[in-house]
Design a protein around this motif. Structure first.
Motif, short mmCIF file in Angstrom:
data_model
loop_
_atom_site.label_atom_id
_atom_site.label_comp_id
_atom_site.label_asym_id
_atom_site.label_seq_id
_atom_site.Cartn_x
_atom_site.Cartn_y
_atom_site.Cartn_z
N VAL A 1 -5.92 -4.61 -7.75
CA VAL A 1 -5.32 -3.27 -7.71
C VAL A 1 -6.43 -2.30 -7.33
O VAL A 1 -7.43 -2.18 -8.05
CB VAL A 1 -4.70 -2.89 -9.07
CG1 VAL A 1 -4.09 -1.50 -8.98
CG2 VAL A 1 -3.65 -3.91 -9.50
N ARG A 2 -6.25 -1.61 -6.21
CA ARG A 2 -7.28 -0.70 -5.69
C ARG A 2 -6.77 0.73 -5.69
O ARG A 2 -5.77 1.05 -5.03
CB ARG A 2 -7.69 -1.10 -4.28
CG ARG A 2 -8.16 -2.53 -4.12
CD ARG A 2 -8.70 -2.76 -2.73
NE ARG A 2 -10.00 -2.11 -2.55
CZ ARG A 2 -10.43 -1.63 -1.39
NH1 ARG A 2 -9.66 -1.66 -0.31
NH2 ARG A 2 -11.62 -1.07 -1.30
N ASP A 3 -7.43 1.57 -6.44
CA ASP A 3 -7.15 3.01 -6.41
C ASP A 3 -8.14 3.62 -5.42
O ASP A 3 -9.32 3.79 -5.72
CB ASP A 3 -7.34 3.62 -7.80
CG ASP A 3 -6.89 5.06 -7.87
OD1 ASP A 3 -7.15 5.81 -6.90
OD2 ASP A 3 -6.28 5.47 -8.88
N ASN B 1 -2.34 6.05 -1.60
CA ASN B 1 -3.75 5.78 -1.90
C ASN B 1 -3.95 4.65 -2.91
O ASN B 1 -4.93 4.67 -3.68
CB ASN B 1 -4.46 7.04 -2.40
CG ASN B 1 -5.22 7.74 -1.28
OD1 ASN B 1 -5.48 7.16 -0.24
ND2 ASN B 1 -5.55 8.99 -1.50
N LYS B 2 -3.03 3.73 -2.92
CA LYS B 2 -3.15 2.59 -3.83
C LYS B 2 -2.77 1.32 -3.10
O LYS B 2 -1.79 1.29 -2.36
CB LYS B 2 -2.24 2.79 -5.05
CG LYS B 2 -2.44 1.78 -6.17
CD LYS B 2 -1.57 2.17 -7.36
CE LYS B 2 -1.74 1.23 -8.52
NZ LYS B 2 -0.88 1.61 -9.68
N GLU B 3 -3.56 0.26 -3.30
CA GLU B 3 -3.30 -1.03 -2.68
C GLU B 3 -3.17 -2.09 -3.77
O GLU B 3 -3.88 -2.05 -4.77
CB GLU B 3 -4.44 -1.45 -1.75
CG GLU B 3 -4.56 -0.66 -0.48
CD GLU B 3 -5.71 -1.16 0.38
OE1 GLU B 3 -5.65 -0.98 1.60
OE2 GLU B 3 -6.67 -1.72 -0.19
N GLU C 1 0.85 -1.19 0.00
CA GLU C 1 0.00 0.00 0.00
C GLU C 1 0.88 1.24 0.00
O GLU C 1 1.84 1.34 0.79
CB GLU C 1 -0.90 0.01 1.22
CG GLU C 1 -1.81 1.23 1.30
CD GLU C 1 -2.72 1.20 2.51
OE1 GLU C 1 -3.50 2.16 2.68
OE2 GLU C 1 -2.66 0.22 3.29
N LEU D 1 2.18 -1.66 -8.32
CA LEU D 1 2.06 -0.47 -7.48
C LEU D 1 2.60 0.77 -8.21
O LEU D 1 2.09 1.88 -8.03
CB LEU D 1 2.81 -0.67 -6.17
CG LEU D 1 2.51 0.34 -5.06
CD1 LEU D 1 1.08 0.20 -4.56
CD2 LEU D 1 3.48 0.16 -3.89
N TYR E 1 -2.39 -2.66 -16.72
CA TYR E 1 -2.02 -3.56 -15.62
C TYR E 1 -1.73 -4.98 -16.08
O TYR E 1 -0.81 -5.64 -15.59
CB TYR E 1 -3.13 -3.58 -14.58
CG TYR E 1 -3.27 -2.31 -13.78
CD1 TYR E 1 -2.15 -1.62 -13.32
CD2 TYR E 1 -4.54 -1.80 -13.47
CE1 TYR E 1 -2.28 -0.46 -12.58
CE2 TYR E 1 -4.68 -0.64 -12.72
CZ TYR E 1 -3.54 0.03 -12.28
OH TYR E 1 -3.68 1.18 -11.55
N THR F 1 -11.49 -0.65 -8.24
CA THR F 1 -10.77 -1.90 -7.99
C THR F 1 -10.77 -2.75 -9.25
O THR F 1 -11.82 -2.98 -9.85
CB THR F 1 -11.41 -2.70 -6.84
OG1 THR F 1 -11.40 -1.91 -5.65
CG2 THR F 1 -10.63 -3.99 -6.58
N GLU G 1 0.58 2.89 -13.87
CA GLU G 1 -0.56 3.79 -13.96
C GLU G 1 -1.72 3.17 -14.72
O GLU G 1 -2.87 3.46 -14.46
CB GLU G 1 -0.13 5.10 -14.65
CG GLU G 1 0.92 5.89 -13.88
CD GLU G 1 0.41 6.38 -12.54
OE1 GLU G 1 -0.81 6.60 -12.42
OE2 GLU G 1 1.23 6.55 -11.62
#
Length: 342
Positions: A290-292, A220-222, A217, A248, A254, A298, A251
């Motif tokens: 990938v969570r923004d 603000n990204k996980e 993490e 991570l 993915y 997500t 951008e």
């Protein structure tokens, strides 16, 4: 389920029997009815279809020993740990309980000596279990009739003819993995019984954080990552950590980043030889979230070079089970890939 709840569960990348596809689908949907990794793990591990807990592949001595690791983030407080030689039908729950007991021991006793809590333990050590107050409870055999039959059929033949070793792989022989994200807690866990006829004492990728699983993490990204397949490759490449770090920093694109990071890490290994006719892509499957957090988006990504990779997921959009398969001619030579917006 609120709009932050997400669950992902896989039952291994490898070679699943097509005759059991309906049973795997049913099992995954059953697991998706729960939310906590301990609950989901119990459904998957106690089922003989999976290679962990009950029904696991037997080692060279005809015994079941599982590897397991987990990471739990509870309101910003991280708990994690790994264990091998776990001979229980619920390796994930057992390993988490082990480290909960260990926390007490280090908080009240060993921590006074300035010792750090171990990150990898041999659950089979009797002194360890006695020292931290773990009760064994009634012993339950984890050997299923099917695994005993396979063991008995091939053990004598393997002792006499090593060329028969590959015949001893009847189905997928790999990890399960779970990601659970809730409002106040996120968890990731993996467990595996390893390979048939594995060397007793072998520690597989499911027992090493950074190999079969990882979580990162920042800004603000996980990223959550689960890996399955050839355990030694996954361990050597620290595959989950490698993929997580690449995602991570990414951008977009993915899926490309995920596959390219796997191939780049493979090429960095000392054993890599592009001139070798035996060189191929790693025999693995990977599923990531990938969570923004700033955009509240997500993305679920997956890829595999194996014959099959079975997983399921649920979010506010609903539930889905994916039984992904590969062209037999391309197994170990290319990746199947895909992604979903959750």
């Amino acid at each position: 389920m609120n709009n932050t709840d997400i669950l992902v569960a896989h039952v291994g990348a490898g070679r699943h029997s097509t005759l059991k596809a309906k049973s795997y689908r049913k099992l995954l949907y059953e697991a998706l009815a729960y939310d906590e990794i301990q609950e989901v793990g119990e459904i998957l591990e106690k089922n003989a279809l999976t290679n962990t807990g009950y029904g696991s592949a037997l080692d060279y001595n005809g015994e079941v020993n599982c590897d397991c690791s987990f990471i739990i983030n509870w309101n910003g407080q991280i708990s994690s740990g790994s264990a091998y030689n776990v001979s229980h039908d619920t390796p994930i729950r057992t390993t988490i309980e082990l480290y909960q007991k260990l926390d007490e021991v280090y908080r009240n006793k060993l921590g006074r000596f300035g010792l750090n809590k171990p990150v990898l333990l041999d659950y089979g050590d009797n002194t360890l279990r006695s020292m931290i107050g773990l009760e064994e409870g009634p012993h339950k055999s984890l050997v299923s009739p099917q695994t005993r039959k396979i063991y008995a059929l091939y053990k004598t033949r393997l002792d006499n003819d090593e060329s028969l070793a590959l015949e001893a792989l009847p189905d997928v022989q790999d990890t399960i993995g779970i990601i659970s994200i809730q409002r106040s807690q996120s968890s990731i866990a993996s467990s595996s019984g390893g390979n048939f006829f594995k060397l007793p004492g072998r520690i597989g990728c499911a027992g090493v954080i950074g190999a079969a699983l990882y979580r990162l993490e920042r800004n603000n990204k996980e990223v959550y990552c689960l890996c399955s397949g050839n355990g030694e490759d996954i361990l050597t490449m620290q595959l989950a950590s490698t993929v997580s770090r690449s995602l991570l920093e990414a951008e977009d694109d993915y899926s490309d980043v995920m596959v390219n990071s796997i191939m780049q890490r493979k090429s960095d290994l000392p054993s890599y030889s592009p001139e070798s006719s035996e060189f191929c892509v790693p025999y693995v499957g990977v599923v990531c979230l990938v969570r923004d957090l700033s955009l509240e988006e997500t993305t679920l990504l997956y890829c595999h070079s194996t014959e099959s990779f079975y997983f399921g997921f649920k979010s506010q959009r609903g539930k889905e089970v994916v039984l992904s398969t590969h062209d037999p001619k391309k197994v170990g030579k290319s990746f199947v890939r895909g992604e979903y917006r959750l």
